[in-house]
Scaffold this active site. Structure first.
Site, PDB file in Angstrom:
ATOM      1  N   THR A 164     -59.671  31.648 -62.610  1.00 45.16           N
ATOM      2  CA  THR A 164     -59.102  30.352 -62.239  1.00 45.16           C
ATOM      3  C   THR A 164     -59.304  30.046 -60.752  1.00 45.16           C
ATOM      4  O   THR A 164     -59.465  28.890 -60.378  1.00 45.16           O
ATOM      5  CB  THR A 164     -57.600  30.319 -62.602  1.00 45.16           C
ATOM      6  OG1 THR A 164     -57.427  30.936 -63.873  1.00 45.16           O
ATOM      7  CG2 THR A 164     -57.097  28.908 -62.697  1.00 45.16           C
ATOM      8  N   LYS A 201     -51.108  32.793 -61.064  1.00 42.33           N
ATOM      9  CA  LYS A 201     -52.530  32.575 -60.755  1.00 42.33           C
ATOM     10  C   LYS A 201     -52.855  31.079 -60.611  1.00 42.33           C
ATOM     11  O   LYS A 201     -53.807  30.712 -59.924  1.00 42.33           O
ATOM     12  CB  LYS A 201     -53.430  33.270 -61.781  1.00 42.33           C
ATOM     13  CG  LYS A 201     -53.349  32.750 -63.221  1.00 42.33           C
ATOM     14  CD  LYS A 201     -54.257  31.584 -63.508  1.00 42.33           C
ATOM     15  CE  LYS A 201     -53.953  30.961 -64.852  1.00 42.33           C
ATOM     16  NZ  LYS A 201     -54.626  29.680 -65.056  1.00 42.33           N
TER      17      LYS A 201
HETATM   18  O1  13P Z   1     -55.265  29.059 -67.584  1.00 44.51           O
HETATM   19  C1  13P Z   1     -56.405  28.672 -67.532  1.00 44.51           C
HETATM   20  C2  13P Z   1     -57.545  29.581 -67.764  1.00 44.51           C
HETATM   21  O2  13P Z   1     -57.146  30.846 -68.199  1.00 44.51           O
HETATM   22  C3  13P Z   1     -56.691  27.254 -67.219  1.00 44.51           C
HETATM   23  O3  13P Z   1     -56.531  27.023 -65.865  1.00 44.51           O
HETATM   24  P1  13P Z   1     -56.314  25.546 -65.304  1.00 44.51           P
HETATM   25  O4  13P Z   1     -55.030  25.035 -65.911  1.00 44.51           O
HETATM   26  O5  13P Z   1     -56.256  25.677 -63.827  1.00 44.51           O
HETATM   27  O6  13P Z   1     -57.484  24.710 -65.758  1.00 44.51           O
END
Ligand code: 13P
Ligand code: NDP
Length: 295
Positions: free
Chosen positions: A218, A161
């Site tokens: 995300t 993701k």
């Molecule tokens: O894993 C995350 C939220 O579940 C954090 O995502 P990011 O690392 O893109 O900020």
């Protein structure tokens, strides 16, 4: 009961905050920080329960340098696949810790919201159901916890993701519209399922918190570092400059290269991750969009 978080970055601090609702939760990092219950590494490593909140790319080196197993129970909170080897975190940890002492955290969880005590729902994944339930019971009431045995499914979702969030940021940065973003996320979900199934992931994981839950979060918020990397790439900024300005880890940058290599090796069709890996190496994002639409 003694518990410590390894890594006092954004996620490590948020997890320590959450776990401190019910227990004394220690935390350690490379640099001394003025956080309550901050301890040195030696003291943290004596704890019975350890939560790893380090970037996926440094985990192997950290374990080789600092870790010796003496019965600790582990919850891995990182999300990523190791670039170069294509190793999943459960494979890396298996070199240092018996499988029945290992669990993996997944689900939608921006650190900046968790540290405000805002509600979310997370999954503790382990082949050892008793261990998963044990870690699940440590979380405070504002975090609803579920358990699952699908370690590889949770890992693929958490790692993949991040790559799709970069893609979504690019899509929005290019102002391609809401239809395009929804199409991208939906096809991304299909793609990450195809990839995960190859490695033995279970179908239902992709529709739950670890898959759709974390992906929708995300890939649709500027709170995501990975999404912001995508936005800046679409503006024509250089990756090197973006990462310096970010000052925190964006796992999708490394994981996209790992997925690229694994997909080639095992002949898995992963067109979105493929284009993101190429964009990160300098391909023009608009050309990638054309290629994806034509594919
Ligand atoms: O894993 C995350 C939220 O579940 C954090 O995502 P990011 O690392 O893109 O900020
Ligand atoms: N932030 C979030 O919302 C979420 C993050 N995650 C995942 O958690 C992991 C960590 O992310 P996050 O905390 O946000 O990242 P940050 O960049 O905020 O922090 C990284 C942490 O890792 C430490 N670190 C970095 N390199 C090394 C190294 N070579 N050796 C030892 N320690 C090192 C840093 O130590 P020091 O402080 O000493 O510099 C810091 O504590 C990632 O895999 C991420 O995907 C998962 C869910 C949510």
């Amino acid at each position: 009961m003694s518990i410590a978080v390894i890594g006092a970055g954004k996620w490590g601090q948020a997890l320590q905050f959450a776990l401190s609702r019910n227990f004394t939760c220690k935390i350690t990092s490379r640099q001394q920080k003025s956080i309550e219950n901050f301890v040195n590494l030696e003291e943290a490593l004596t704890c019975q329960y350890l939560i790893f909140a380090l970037p996926a790319q440094v985990v192997r080196g950290w374990l080789e340098t600092h870790f010796s197993f003496s019965g600790q129970k582990i919850l891995v909170a990182a999300k990523g696949i190791e670039q170069g080897s294509g190793a999943f975190l459960n494979e890396i940890f298996a070199n240092f810790v018996p499988e029945d002492h290992l669990s993996f955290l997944s689900g939608p969880s921006f650190a900046s919201e968790v540290i405000q005590g805002l509600p979310t729902a997370l999954v503790i994944n382990s082949t050892n159901d008793i261990l998963a339930k044990e870690f699940a019971s440590f979380f405070p009431s504002f975090i609803k916890t579920y358990t699952s045995k699908d370690v590889i499914g949770a890992e693929v979702c958490g790692a993949y993701k991040n790559v799709l969030a970069i893609a979504s940021g690019i899509c929005d940065g290019l102002r391609l519209g809401n239809n395009a973003r929804a199409s991208l996320i939906a096809r991304g979900l299909v793609e990450m399922r195809r990839f995960g199934k190859y490695f033995g992931a279970q179908d239902e994981t992709f529709l739950g918190l670890s898959g759709a839950g974390d992906l929708f979060l995300t890939a649709s918020s500027t709170l995501s570092r990975n999404y912001r990397v995508g936005l800046f790439l679409a503006e024509g900024k250089k990756l090197e400059d973006i990462l310096i300005a970010l000052g925190e880890v964006a796992e999708g940058v490394f994981t996209s290269a790992a997925i690229f290599e694994l997909s080639l090796k095992h002949t898995i069709y992963t067109p979105i991750a493929h284009e993101i890996a190429l964009i990160l190496k300098g391909k023009e994002p608009r050309i990638s969009v054309k290629d994806l639409l034509a594919d």
